[in-house]
Scaffold this motif. Structure first.
Motif, mmCIF file in Angstrom:
data_model
loop_
_atom_site.group_PDB
_atom_site.id
_atom_site.type_symbol
_atom_site.label_atom_id
_atom_site.label_comp_id
_atom_site.label_asym_id
_atom_site.label_seq_id
_atom_site.Cartn_x
_atom_site.Cartn_y
_atom_site.Cartn_z
ATOM 1 N N LEU A 85 0.576 -4.717 6.293
ATOM 2 C CA LEU A 85 0.475 -3.406 6.951
ATOM 3 C C LEU A 85 1.236 -3.318 8.256
ATOM 4 O O LEU A 85 1.304 -2.245 8.859
ATOM 5 C CB LEU A 85 -0.994 -3.101 7.264
ATOM 6 N N ARG A 86 1.742 -4.458 8.732
ATOM 7 C CA ARG A 86 2.276 -4.469 10.092
ATOM 8 C C ARG A 86 3.298 -3.353 10.330
ATOM 9 O O ARG A 86 3.201 -2.607 11.298
ATOM 10 C CB ARG A 86 2.885 -5.826 10.413
ATOM 11 N N ALA A 87 4.256 -3.218 9.420
ATOM 12 C CA ALA A 87 5.335 -2.252 9.638
ATOM 13 C C ALA A 87 4.820 -0.817 9.677
ATOM 14 O O ALA A 87 5.437 0.055 10.296
ATOM 15 C CB ALA A 87 6.389 -2.401 8.544
ATOM 16 N N SER A 88 3.679 -0.558 9.060
ATOM 17 C CA SER A 88 3.156 0.818 9.005
ATOM 18 C C SER A 88 2.559 1.268 10.331
ATOM 19 O O SER A 88 2.362 2.461 10.559
ATOM 20 C CB SER A 88 2.078 0.919 7.922
ATOM 21 N N GLY A 89 2.205 0.313 11.195
ATOM 22 C CA GLY A 89 1.538 0.659 12.457
ATOM 23 C C GLY A 89 0.030 0.839 12.309
ATOM 24 O O GLY A 89 -0.688 0.969 13.299
#
Ligand code: GTB
Length: 212
Positions: free
Chosen positions: A174-178
């Motif tokens: 999920l990191r890239a999604s914020g």
């Protein structure tokens, strides 16, 4: 006999550690097990030799002598049951750690996978603009109770376990999604997982393949 796992010859993420061999490498590192890696192209993954190991033609697989496994849940559970370091000895605590593995794989990961599909496979569809917020909200609705349950603890149920290994591996996606940043205790939980020496070794090993 040394265990052999399979991994992408070239991961689409370029070495961010998001392909699922990383969680298997991590489990092997946590339990101090040496392993070999057989790298596969997308084409090789669909050939009979690999389909005999993995009916869906995916990575990772796990081979230990005659034993062949696929599905990261099964592989990590097998490693955790065979070797000390990832599951508590007490039966009830062990069952709870395994429950968290299932929660990661069957309650959290499918929603995150849906986000990957919405962005990368269906990103050009006219309805994606309307669908994406729904996908994101469904993930938030799962992260909220997870965040509440974790509270201020380091790990989900006592000491670090295979349940945390799987949950951190899933949340990392999920990191890239914020979205993780909306739940600071979950972001810190993931960071704690990534700070473990065994995770760092697993990450470095997959990066070495993909940076080459
Ligand atoms: N349920 C199975 C498991 O847990 O083992 C899922 C296995 C799986 O999805 N494997 C993927 C695969 O082999 C690689 S990890 N895909 C090829 C195919 O199906 O033909 C999924 C993945 C791939 C790439 C990224 N990335 O680049 O960010 C992240 C995750």
């Amino acid at each position: 006999m040394t265990v052999t796992i399979t991994a992408f010859e070239k991961s689409p993420d370029g070495g961010k550690g998001l392909a699922r061999d990383t969680r298997v490498r991590w489990a092997l590192e946590e339990t101090g097990q040496p392993y070999d890696v057989r790298l596969l192209s997308f084409q090789a993954m669909k050939q009979p030799a690999h389909l005999a190991l993995h009916p869906f033609g995916q990575i990772p697989t796990y081979e230990d002598g005659e034993l062949v496994l696929f599905e990261t849940g099964s592989i990590v559970l097998h490693i955790a049951q065979r070797h000390a370091g990832l599951l508590p000895h007490a039966a009830d605590a062990r069952a709870r750690a395994i429950t968290w593995m299932f929660a990661a794989l069957s309650t959290i990961e499918p929603l995150i996978h849906d986000l990957t599909i919405a962005k990368f496979q269906e990103g050009d569809k006219p309805w994606t603009r309307e669908r994406l917020p729904l996908v994101l909200d469904r993930i938030r609705a799962r992260l909220q109770p997870l965040s509440a349950r974790l509270g201020g603890a380091d790990w989900l149920d006592g000491d670090f376990s295979a349940g945390d290994l799987m949950m951190v591996s899933v949340l990392l996606r999920l990191r890239a999604s914020g979205l993780l940043d909306e739940f600071p205790n979950l972001a810190a939980y993931v960071a704690r997982g990534e700070a473990r020496p065994a995770y760092k070794r697993a990450f470095a090993a997959q990066l070495a393949v993909n940076a080459a």
